[in-house]
Design a protein around this motif. Structure first.
Motif, PDB file in Angstrom:
ATOM      1  N   TRP A   1       0.768  -1.174  -0.068  1.00 15.95           N
ATOM      2  CA  TRP A   1      -0.111   0.014  -0.045  1.00 15.95           C
ATOM      3  C   TRP A   1       0.922   1.154  -0.009  1.00 15.95           C
ATOM      4  N   THR A   2       0.677   2.283  -0.883  1.00 16.81           N
ATOM      5  CA  THR A   2       1.316   3.352  -0.645  1.00 16.81           C
ATOM      6  C   THR A   2       0.360   4.458  -0.337  1.00 16.81           C
ATOM      7  N   TYR A   3       0.770   5.586   0.388  1.00 16.34           N
ATOM      8  CA  TYR A   3      -0.248   6.592   0.985  1.00 16.34           C
ATOM      9  C   TYR A   3       0.177   8.178   0.878  1.00 16.34           C
ATOM     10  N   VAL A   4      -0.801   8.556   0.368  1.00 16.23           N
ATOM     11  CA  VAL A   4      -0.453  10.324   0.104  1.00 16.23           C
ATOM     12  C   VAL A   4      -1.577  11.253   0.590  1.00 16.23           C
ATOM     13  N   PRO A   5      -1.168  11.797   1.543  1.00 14.79           N
ATOM     14  CA  PRO A   5      -2.205  13.077   1.839  1.00 14.79           C
ATOM     15  C   PRO A   5      -2.201  13.913   0.809  1.00 14.79           C
ATOM     16  N   LYS A   6      -3.463  14.459   0.569  1.00 21.13           N
ATOM     17  CA  LYS A   6      -3.821  15.614  -0.567  1.00 21.13           C
ATOM     18  C   LYS A   6      -4.449  16.942   0.251  1.00 21.13           C
ATOM     19  N   PHE A   7      -3.350  18.115  -0.033  1.00 23.84           N
ATOM     20  CA  PHE A   7      -3.759  19.239   0.787  1.00 23.84           C
ATOM     21  C   PHE A   7      -4.635  20.379  -0.109  1.00 23.84           C
ATOM     22  N   ASP A   8      -5.488  21.188   0.512  1.00 26.36           N
ATOM     23  CA  ASP A   8      -5.954  22.535  -0.150  1.00 26.36           C
ATOM     24  C   ASP A   8      -5.039  23.367   0.060  1.00 26.36           C
ATOM     25  N   ALA A   9      -5.608  24.627  -0.597  1.00 36.88           N
ATOM     26  CA  ALA A   9      -4.622  25.767  -0.858  1.00 36.88           C
ATOM     27  C   ALA A   9      -4.298  26.277   0.635  1.00 36.88           C
ATOM     28  N   GLU A  10      -5.067  25.901   1.681  1.00 34.35           N
ATOM     29  CA  GLU A  10      -4.714  26.481   2.973  1.00 34.35           C
ATOM     30  C   GLU A  10      -3.326  25.575   3.670  1.00 34.35           C
ATOM     31  N   GLY A  11      -3.238  24.323   2.880  1.00 33.78           N
ATOM     32  CA  GLY A  11      -2.270  23.527   3.502  1.00 33.78           C
ATOM     33  C   GLY A  11      -2.822  22.543   4.555  1.00 33.78           C
ATOM     34  N   ASP A  12      -4.021  22.479   4.505  1.00 31.49           N
ATOM     35  CA  ASP A  12      -4.699  21.530   5.477  1.00 31.49           C
ATOM     36  C   ASP A  12      -5.193  20.527   4.607  1.00 31.49           C
ATOM     37  N   ILE A  13      -5.383  19.071   5.392  1.00 25.92           N
ATOM     38  CA  ILE A  13      -5.626  18.005   4.698  1.00 25.92           C
ATOM     39  C   ILE A  13      -6.978  17.822   3.853  1.00 25.92           C
ATOM     40  N   ALA A  14      -7.110  17.798   2.786  1.00 26.67           N
ATOM     41  CA  ALA A  14      -8.221  17.835   2.131  1.00 26.67           C
ATOM     42  C   ALA A  14      -8.692  16.281   1.888  1.00 26.67           C
ATOM     43  N   SER A  15      -7.921  15.388   1.556  1.00 35.20           N
ATOM     44  CA  SER A  15      -8.212  13.901   1.718  1.00 35.20           C
ATOM     45  C   SER A  15      -7.009  13.043   1.549  1.00 35.20           C
ATOM     46  N   ARG A  16      -7.130  11.766   2.019  1.00 42.99           N
ATOM     47  CA  ARG A  16      -6.135  10.744   1.997  1.00 42.99           C
ATOM     48  C   ARG A  16      -6.274   9.909   0.678  1.00 42.99           C
ATOM     49  N   LYS A  17      -5.251   9.606  -0.003  1.00 42.31           N
ATOM     50  CA  LYS A  17      -5.109   8.732  -1.173  1.00 42.31           C
ATOM     51  C   LYS A  17      -4.354   7.314  -0.583  1.00 42.31           C
ATOM     52  N   ALA A  18      -5.004   6.121  -1.062  1.00 40.58           N
ATOM     53  CA  ALA A  18      -4.377   4.744  -0.757  1.00 40.58           C
ATOM     54  C   ALA A  18      -4.349   4.148  -1.931  1.00 40.58           C
ATOM     55  N   ARG A  19      -3.082   3.687  -2.402  1.00 42.45           N
ATOM     56  CA  ARG A  19      -3.052   2.886  -3.463  1.00 42.45           C
ATOM     57  C   ARG A  19      -2.472   1.549  -3.248  1.00 42.45           C
ATOM     58  N   LEU A  20      -3.206   0.353  -3.858  1.00 42.62           N
ATOM     59  CA  LEU A  20      -2.682  -0.906  -3.863  1.00 42.62           C
ATOM     60  C   LEU A  20      -1.861  -1.105  -4.861  1.00 42.62           C
ATOM     61  N   VAL A  21      -0.639  -1.436  -4.790  1.00 44.45           N
ATOM     62  CA  VAL A  21       0.411  -1.511  -5.833  1.00 44.45           C
ATOM     63  C   VAL A  21       0.887  -2.867  -5.920  1.00 44.45           C
ATOM     64  N   VAL A  22       1.464  -3.367  -7.216  1.00 45.31           N
ATOM     65  CA  VAL A  22       2.324  -4.939  -7.186  1.00 45.31           C
ATOM     66  C   VAL A  22       3.488  -4.722  -6.550  1.00 45.31           C
ATOM     67  N   ASP A  23       3.981  -5.386  -5.687  1.00 45.03           N
ATOM     68  CA  ASP A  23       5.344  -5.274  -5.149  1.00 45.03           C
ATOM     69  C   ASP A  23       6.232  -5.883  -6.140  1.00 45.03           C
ATOM     70  N   GLY A  24       6.785  -5.200  -7.265  1.00 45.63           N
ATOM     71  CA  GLY A  24       7.672  -5.846  -8.222  1.00 45.63           C
ATOM     72  C   GLY A  24       8.962  -5.663  -7.841  1.00 45.63           C
ATOM     73  N   ARG A  25       9.702  -5.454  -6.685  1.00 47.99           N
ATOM     74  CA  ARG A  25      10.874  -5.324  -6.629  1.00 47.99           C
ATOM     75  C   ARG A  25      11.764  -6.618  -6.714  1.00 47.99           C
ATOM     76  N   GLY A  26      10.988  -7.662  -6.903  1.00 52.99           N
ATOM     77  CA  GLY A  26      11.751  -8.917  -7.053  1.00 52.99           C
ATOM     78  C   GLY A  26      11.833  -9.396  -8.619  1.00 52.99           C
ATOM     79  N   GLN A  27      11.313  -8.671  -9.407  1.00 51.91           N
ATOM     80  CA  GLN A  27      11.299  -9.008 -10.660  1.00 51.91           C
ATOM     81  C   GLN A  27      12.489  -8.709 -11.445  1.00 51.91           C
ATOM     82  N   ILE A  28      12.590  -9.184 -12.417  1.00 50.79           N
ATOM     83  CA  ILE A  28      13.952  -9.062 -13.411  1.00 50.79           C
ATOM     84  C   ILE A  28      13.525  -8.941 -14.922  1.00 50.79           C
TER      85      ILE A  28
END
Length: 168
Positions: free
Chosen positions: A85-112
């Motif tokens: 899972w990767t996590y990113v807070p999204k901010f509004d123009a005042e610098g407050d957290i407007a939302s949070r995003k979570a993304r599920l990604v394949v862990d490809g670090r072992g791929q060749i």
């Protein structure tokens, strides 16, 4: 002539936007927000409820787009990839957290390269192309609209079969 400090933006970006960006970045930094680096950190954080809601939203979108099907455990030697899972807070123009995003990604670090995959692709627009479009729009008085395509990366068809463990 006074030398200006480089602010990371091209000269044609309006100063109001640069100022707003820097204000939001400063506010976010001042808020000392801790962004989870793992599922475990997210569910143990003070914002666990908000991060869980972001993960639920991501899982709902992936299910709605039918990005996977559940299959029985593999015993044919197929490589089963993990996920993160990767996590990113999204901010509004005042610098407050407007939302949070979570993304599920394949862990490809072992791929060749050449063994587990043959190419990577990430469609992006060059800034020169965007400027050309905006120039045409301004010249011909065309309306310009922003479109955000949720989960755009999962809308493409894969040629190969990918096996991934079920997420937490």
């Amino acid at each position: 002539e006074q030398e200006q400090e480089f602010d990371g933006f091209d000269d044609d970006v309006p100063s109001e936007l640069v100022t707003a960006f820097h204000a939001a970045a400063a506010a976010a930094s001042a808020a000392s927000i801790t962004v989870p680096r793992s599922y475990e950190e997210a569910v143990r954080s003070p914002e666990a409820k908000e991060w869980k809601a972001a993960m639920d939203k991501e899982m709902g979108q992936l299910a709605e787009l039918k990005t996977w099907i559940l299959v029985p455990p593999r015993d044919d030697g197929s490589k089963i990839l993990g996920n993160i899972w990767t996590y990113v807070p999204k901010f509004d123009a005042e610098g407050d957290i407007a939302s949070r995003k979570a993304r599920l990604v394949v862990d490809g670090r072992g791929q060749i390269l050449g063994v587990n995959y043959n190419e990577t692709f990430s469609p992006t627009m060059k800034s020169a192309s965007l400027r050309a479009i905006h120039t045409l729009a301004a010249t011909y008085d065309w309306p310009v609209h922003q479109v955000d395509v949720n989960n755009a990366f999962v809308r493409a068809d894969l040629e190969e079969t990918v096996y991934m463990r079920r997420p937490k």
